[in-house]
Enzyme design. Structure first.
Site, PDB file in Angstrom:
ATOM      1  N   ARG A 162      11.739  -7.935  -2.112  1.00 27.00           N
ATOM      2  CA  ARG A 162      12.036  -9.035  -1.170  1.00 27.00           C
ATOM      3  C   ARG A 162      12.489 -10.293  -1.932  1.00 27.00           C
ATOM      4  O   ARG A 162      12.099 -11.413  -1.592  1.00 27.00           O
ATOM      5  CB  ARG A 162      10.814  -9.376  -0.307  1.00 27.00           C
ATOM      6  CG  ARG A 162      10.339  -8.271   0.609  1.00 27.00           C
ATOM      7  CD  ARG A 162      11.387  -7.921   1.667  1.00 27.00           C
ATOM      8  NE  ARG A 162      10.839  -7.048   2.676  1.00 27.00           N
ATOM      9  CZ  ARG A 162      10.741  -5.721   2.563  1.00 27.00           C
ATOM     10  NH1 ARG A 162      11.175  -5.121   1.464  1.00 27.00           N
ATOM     11  NH2 ARG A 162      10.233  -4.997   3.529  1.00 27.00           N
ATOM     12  N   SER A 235       7.597  -8.686   8.971  1.00 24.81           N
ATOM     13  CA  SER A 235       6.422  -8.922   8.119  1.00 24.81           C
ATOM     14  C   SER A 235       6.326 -10.395   7.780  1.00 24.81           C
ATOM     15  O   SER A 235       7.288 -10.979   7.280  1.00 24.81           O
ATOM     16  CB  SER A 235       6.537  -8.135   6.815  1.00 24.81           C
ATOM     17  OG  SER A 235       6.538  -6.764   7.067  1.00 24.81           O
ATOM     18  N   GLU A 331       6.431 -14.335   3.582  1.00 26.47           N
ATOM     19  CA  GLU A 331       7.687 -13.607   3.351  1.00 26.47           C
ATOM     20  C   GLU A 331       8.924 -14.305   3.928  1.00 26.47           C
ATOM     21  O   GLU A 331       9.939 -14.405   3.244  1.00 26.47           O
ATOM     22  CB  GLU A 331       7.524 -12.178   3.910  1.00 26.47           C
ATOM     23  CG  GLU A 331       8.401 -11.151   3.236  1.00 26.47           C
ATOM     24  CD  GLU A 331       9.633 -10.883   4.042  1.00 26.47           C
ATOM     25  OE1 GLU A 331      10.723 -10.872   3.460  1.00 26.47           O
ATOM     26  OE2 GLU A 331       9.523 -10.669   5.249  1.00 26.47           O
TER      27      GLU A 331
HETATM   28  N1  EPU Z   1      -1.994  -1.145   7.849  1.00 28.83           N
HETATM   29  C1  EPU Z   1      -3.214  -1.396   8.447  1.00 28.83           C
HETATM   30  N2  EPU Z   1      -3.262  -2.301   9.487  1.00 28.83           N
HETATM   31  C2  EPU Z   1      -2.164  -2.931   9.936  1.00 28.83           C
HETATM   32  C3  EPU Z   1      -0.901  -2.677   9.318  1.00 28.83           C
HETATM   33  C4  EPU Z   1      -0.859  -1.779   8.267  1.00 28.83           C
HETATM   34  O1  EPU Z   1      -4.232  -0.837   8.070  1.00 28.83           O
HETATM   35  O2  EPU Z   1      -2.285  -3.712  10.885  1.00 28.83           O
HETATM   36  C5  EPU Z   1      -1.916  -0.147   6.759  1.00 28.83           C
HETATM   37  C6  EPU Z   1      -1.190   1.112   7.225  1.00 28.83           C
HETATM   38  O3  EPU Z   1      -2.055   2.001   7.848  1.00 28.83           O
HETATM   39  C7  EPU Z   1      -0.647   1.660   5.931  1.00 28.83           C
HETATM   40  C8  EPU Z   1      -0.339   0.411   5.122  1.00 28.83           C
HETATM   41  O4  EPU Z   1      -1.117  -0.639   5.702  1.00 28.83           O
HETATM   42  O5  EPU Z   1      -1.629   2.385   5.236  1.00 28.83           O
HETATM   43  C9  EPU Z   1       1.140   0.054   5.127  1.00 28.83           C
HETATM   44  O6  EPU Z   1       1.565  -0.205   6.462  1.00 28.83           O
HETATM   45  P1  EPU Z   1       3.084   0.062   6.943  1.00 28.83           P
HETATM   46  O7  EPU Z   1       3.523   1.419   6.559  1.00 28.83           O
HETATM   47  O8  EPU Z   1       3.158  -0.321   8.379  1.00 28.83           O
HETATM   48  O9  EPU Z   1       3.942  -0.917   6.083  1.00 28.83           O
HETATM   49  P2  EPU Z   1       3.707  -2.424   5.625  1.00 28.83           P
HETATM   50  O10 EPU Z   1       3.298  -2.442   4.196  1.00 28.83           O
HETATM   51  O11 EPU Z   1       2.789  -3.094   6.594  1.00 28.83           O
HETATM   52  C10 EPU Z   1       6.151  -2.677   4.760  1.00 28.83           C
HETATM   53  C11 EPU Z   1       7.255  -3.682   4.853  1.00 28.83           C
HETATM   54  C12 EPU Z   1       7.975  -3.561   6.191  1.00 28.83           C
HETATM   55  C13 EPU Z   1       8.526  -2.165   6.325  1.00 28.83           C
HETATM   56  C14 EPU Z   1       7.367  -1.169   6.198  1.00 28.83           C
HETATM   57  C15 EPU Z   1       7.862   0.256   6.182  1.00 28.83           C
HETATM   58  C16 EPU Z   1       6.701  -5.610   3.502  1.00 28.83           C
HETATM   59  C17 EPU Z   1       6.231  -7.036   3.492  1.00 28.83           C
HETATM   60  N3  EPU Z   1       6.748  -5.036   4.689  1.00 28.83           N
HETATM   61  O12 EPU Z   1       5.185  -3.009   5.759  1.00 28.83           O
HETATM   62  O13 EPU Z   1       9.060  -4.476   6.176  1.00 28.83           O
HETATM   63  O14 EPU Z   1       9.183  -1.981   7.557  1.00 28.83           O
HETATM   64  O15 EPU Z   1       6.675  -1.377   4.946  1.00 28.83           O
HETATM   65  O16 EPU Z   1       8.506   0.504   4.972  1.00 28.83           O
HETATM   66  O17 EPU Z   1       7.013  -5.076   2.446  1.00 28.83           O
HETATM   67  C18 EPU Z   1       9.698  -6.695   6.788  1.00 28.83           C
HETATM   68  O18 EPU Z   1       9.866  -6.909   5.592  1.00 28.83           O
HETATM   69  O19 EPU Z   1       9.895  -7.580   7.659  1.00 28.83           O
HETATM   70  C19 EPU Z   1       9.219  -5.393   7.210  1.00 28.83           C
HETATM   71  C20 EPU Z   1       8.936  -5.113   8.495  1.00 28.83           C
END
Ligand code: EPU
Length: 335
Positions: A162, A235, A331
């Site tokens: 990012r 995010s 972010e």
């Molecule tokens: N999780 C929780 N609770 C929550 C949200 C997530 O426990 O409320 C856990 C999930 O169960 C999982 C882990 O956290 O084990 C990761 O969650 P997720 O796969 O939803 O991805 P993220 O890390 O929350 C990142 C990116 C997103 C992108 C997704 C999918 C960043 C800051 N965010 O989110 O990007 O869509 O992975 O690749 O890196 C964005 O940048 O705006 C964005 C949406």
């Protein structure tokens, strides 16, 4: 084209109130040069694409450059790749759909990300196992101080998680066009657990690129709020990077903590999990809220200001710091 004293609420997906003293619509490189030629102040302008990664802390913005440069075409095709060129003002998802419709896969994991093509390199958008930088060839940008244009290859963009050179020098460059390298032959990228599970649930074994894009879209629609319904900027925090020792100490106390070792030896943690563990998921502070399906996304329940969102963000950061000793970094671009 130029207008003065304009309401920016419709121009940011958070739906936050702000006013632009001057707004220039940039439909060509010549429009951007015309702005530089008449420029009299040294206040960096706000370069605005789809407004989907933005938080207005201030309600007053001196100058906004709204990038509306259109156009997309194939530049070259070899045995290894198709190179496509696209104007910075095109919508990102429409562009992804267009490449897939032409039979040029490669961007399907990045389907349905809101915003414009020109915003994609600023924060090196990424999702479901892919970052934009992996498909990036080069871009053209106009120096808003000198009016000169320059071509940037991937190394010059200094892409990170990012992050890019543009992200760290706001108001300096206006990206006008990008080129992407879409690889041949194509292989689906299914390393992200949730994506593989979604395709398996649909009974798809050897997905084509359209099926990958559809599965990504299904997951996004399920978890992420539609900005047209509930204001948000995706995010709200980056996923923090910690060293191996800190991660091991955290895991000893919280065995379920999701953690992803990185190539450089650091470990990425899931901010969404940390925030949910602190009890914030689905909670509100006034009109600012933490989304009920994805704790990493802060939302505007209606009538929130940027200051309201930041107040909620600070409360969340303080709790995560107190409970886990981890610093969360915001972010979206704060203006
Ligand atoms: N999780 C929780 N609770 C929550 C949200 C997530 O426990 O409320 C856990 C999930 O169960 C999982 C882990 O956290 O084990 C990761 O969650 P997720 O796969 O939803 O991805 P993220 O890390 O929350 C990142 C990116 C997103 C992108 C997704 C999918 C960043 C800051 N965010 O989110 O990007 O869509 O992975 O690749 O890196 C964005 O940048 O705006 C964005 C949406």
């Amino acid at each position: 084209m130029y207008s003065s004293d304009l309401d920016l609420t419709p121009f940011n997906t958070f739906g936050l109130p702000a006013r632009a003293h001057r707004l220039w619509r940039v439909e060509s490189v010549a429009d951007a040069r015309a702005y530089v030629a008449q420029r009299q102040d040294d206040v960096p302008p706000l370069v605005l694409g789809g407004g989907s990664n933005l938080l207005f802390r201030s309600g007053e913005i001196a100058t906004v450059l709204k990038v509306e440069i259109r156009g997309r075409k194939k530049l070259a095709e070899t045995a290894e790749a198709v190179i496509v060129e696209v104007g910075a003002g095109e919508n990102w998802h429409d562009f992804v759909q267009w490449t897939l419709a032409q039979g040029w896969p490669g961007l399907e994991n990045l389907a349905l990300i809101p915003g414009s093509v020109g915003a994609a390199p600023i924060q090196n958008i990424g999702a479901y196992g892919m970052e934009m930088a992996e498909r990036f060839e080069s871009l053209d940008a106009l120096d808003l101080e000198s009016g000169e244009t320059r071509e940037f290859d991937a190394a010059a963009c200094r892409f990170g998680y990012r992050a890019s050179i543009f992200r760290s020098t706001p108001g300096r460059w206006l990206v006008t066009a990008l080129r992407f390298r879409l690889p041949k032959p194509w292989q689906p990228r299914l390393g992200y657990g949730e994506l593989a599970r979604e395709l398996a649930a649909q009974g798809v074994v050897m997905p084509n690129a359209l099926q990958v894009a559809e599965a990504v879209s299904t997951i996004r629609r399920r978890k992420l709020p539609d900005p047209a319904v509930l204001g948000n900027a995706g995010s709200f925090f980056k996923n923090p990077l910690v060293d191996t020792a800190s991660c091991a100490a955290l895991l000893a106390r919280h065995p379920a903590l999701p953690h992803y070792p990185q190539a450089d030896g650091q470990v990425k943690l899931a901010s969404g999990w940390l925030i949910e563990a602190c009890g914030w998921k689905g909670k509100r502070l006034g009109a600012a809220g933490c989304h009920e399906h994805q704790a990493l996304v802060l939302v505007n329940h209606g009538g929130a200001s940027g200051v309201d969102i930041l107040r909620l963000a600070e409360a969340i950061r303080a709790d995560v710091r107190a409970r886990f000793g981890v610093e969360l970094e915001i972010e979206p671009v704060v203006v």
